[in-house]
Design a protein around this motif. Structure first.
Motif, short mmCIF file in Angstrom:
data_model
loop_
_atom_site.label_atom_id
_atom_site.label_comp_id
_atom_site.label_asym_id
_atom_site.label_seq_id
_atom_site.Cartn_x
_atom_site.Cartn_y
_atom_site.Cartn_z
N ILE A 1 4.03 0.13 -4.97
CA ILE A 1 5.26 0.33 -4.19
C ILE A 1 4.98 1.21 -2.97
CG2 ILE A 1 7.57 1.37 -4.21
CD1 ILE A 1 7.74 0.48 -7.17
N LEU A 2 4.25 2.30 -3.19
CA LEU A 2 3.92 3.21 -2.11
C LEU A 2 3.07 2.53 -1.04
CD1 LEU A 2 4.16 6.12 -1.08
CD2 LEU A 2 2.04 6.61 -2.31
N SER A 3 2.09 1.74 -1.45
CA SER A 3 1.25 1.05 -0.46
C SER A 3 2.06 0.00 0.31
CB SER A 3 0.04 0.42 -1.12
OG SER A 3 0.43 -0.63 -1.98
N GLY A 4 3.01 -0.67 -0.35
CA GLY A 4 3.88 -1.62 0.35
C GLY A 4 4.72 -0.93 1.40
N VAL A 5 5.24 0.24 1.10
CA VAL A 5 6.04 1.00 2.06
C VAL A 5 5.19 1.41 3.25
CG1 VAL A 5 7.29 3.17 2.40
CG2 VAL A 5 7.71 1.78 0.37
N VAL A 6 3.98 1.90 2.99
CA VAL A 6 3.09 2.32 4.06
C VAL A 6 2.72 1.14 4.95
CG1 VAL A 6 0.78 3.25 4.56
CG2 VAL A 6 2.19 4.31 2.80
N ILE A 7 2.48 -0.01 4.36
CA ILE A 7 2.14 -1.21 5.15
C ILE A 7 3.32 -1.60 6.05
CG2 ILE A 7 1.67 -3.69 4.98
CD1 ILE A 7 -0.06 -3.05 2.52
N ASN A 8 4.55 -1.53 5.54
CA ASN A 8 5.72 -1.91 6.33
C ASN A 8 5.96 -0.94 7.49
OD1 ASN A 8 6.41 -4.26 5.02
ND2 ASN A 8 7.57 -3.16 3.45
N PHE A 9 5.59 0.32 7.35
CA PHE A 9 5.80 1.28 8.41
C PHE A 9 4.62 1.38 9.37
CE2 PHE A 9 9.00 3.21 5.50
CZ PHE A 9 10.09 3.01 6.33
#
Length: 148
Positions: free
Chosen positions: A6-14
């Motif tokens: 979840i954290l890596s998905g958020v970082v990728i989106n930002f």
């Protein structure tokens, strides 16, 4: 594991740029592989999971390989090969040989060759030395003939 994804998905989106996203995906993929490999390591009992103990174990293995044991065995096989070759050469020349011992230095050069002949052998020492010198390119002074 789920929290990491979840954290890596958020970082990728930002991520501001597509190039950054590519590197973040690559790094997060490596982390996922490492996270998945850790439980598998315990299943197969491949170690404690501590990277320091793994590195120490690898260093011990490399010391064993590069230590004297490995090279001593290599030189022993080399010496045995030369000894057997000389024995076969002499036997083909109808010279009764009990055994042959070869001593080499660390560079592979022959230091001493000792040929043990049976008592019944009547061949001349000079003839035997010349034959060995010719075939194996050894100095006559380093070849010793012993009759038993």
């Amino acid at each position: 594991m789920i929290l990491y994804l979840i954290l890596s998905g958020v970082v990728i989106n930002f991520a501001p740029n597509e190039n950054y996203k590519r590197y973040i995906r690559f790094f997060s993929g490596l982390m996922v592989i490492m996270l998945l490999a850790n439980p598998i390591q315990y299943i197969f009992r491949l170690g404690s999971g501590n990277i320091n103990s793994f590195v120490a174990e690898m260093e011990r293995d490399m010391e064993h390989i590069s230590g004297n044991h490995f090279y001593d065995n290599m030189y022993n096989y080399y010496e045995m090969g030369i000894s057997e070759g000389i024995r076969i050469t002499l036997m083909e020349a109808n010279i009764n040989v009990e055994r042959v011992e070869v001593l080499t230095d660390k560079s592979g050069g022959c230091v001493k060759t000792t040929v043990f002949l049976t008592n019944s052998e009547k061949s001349d020492d000079i003839t035997i030395k010349k034959l060995i010198s010719k075939v194996y390119n050894l100095e006559d002074a380093r070849i010793y003939i012993v009759r038993r």
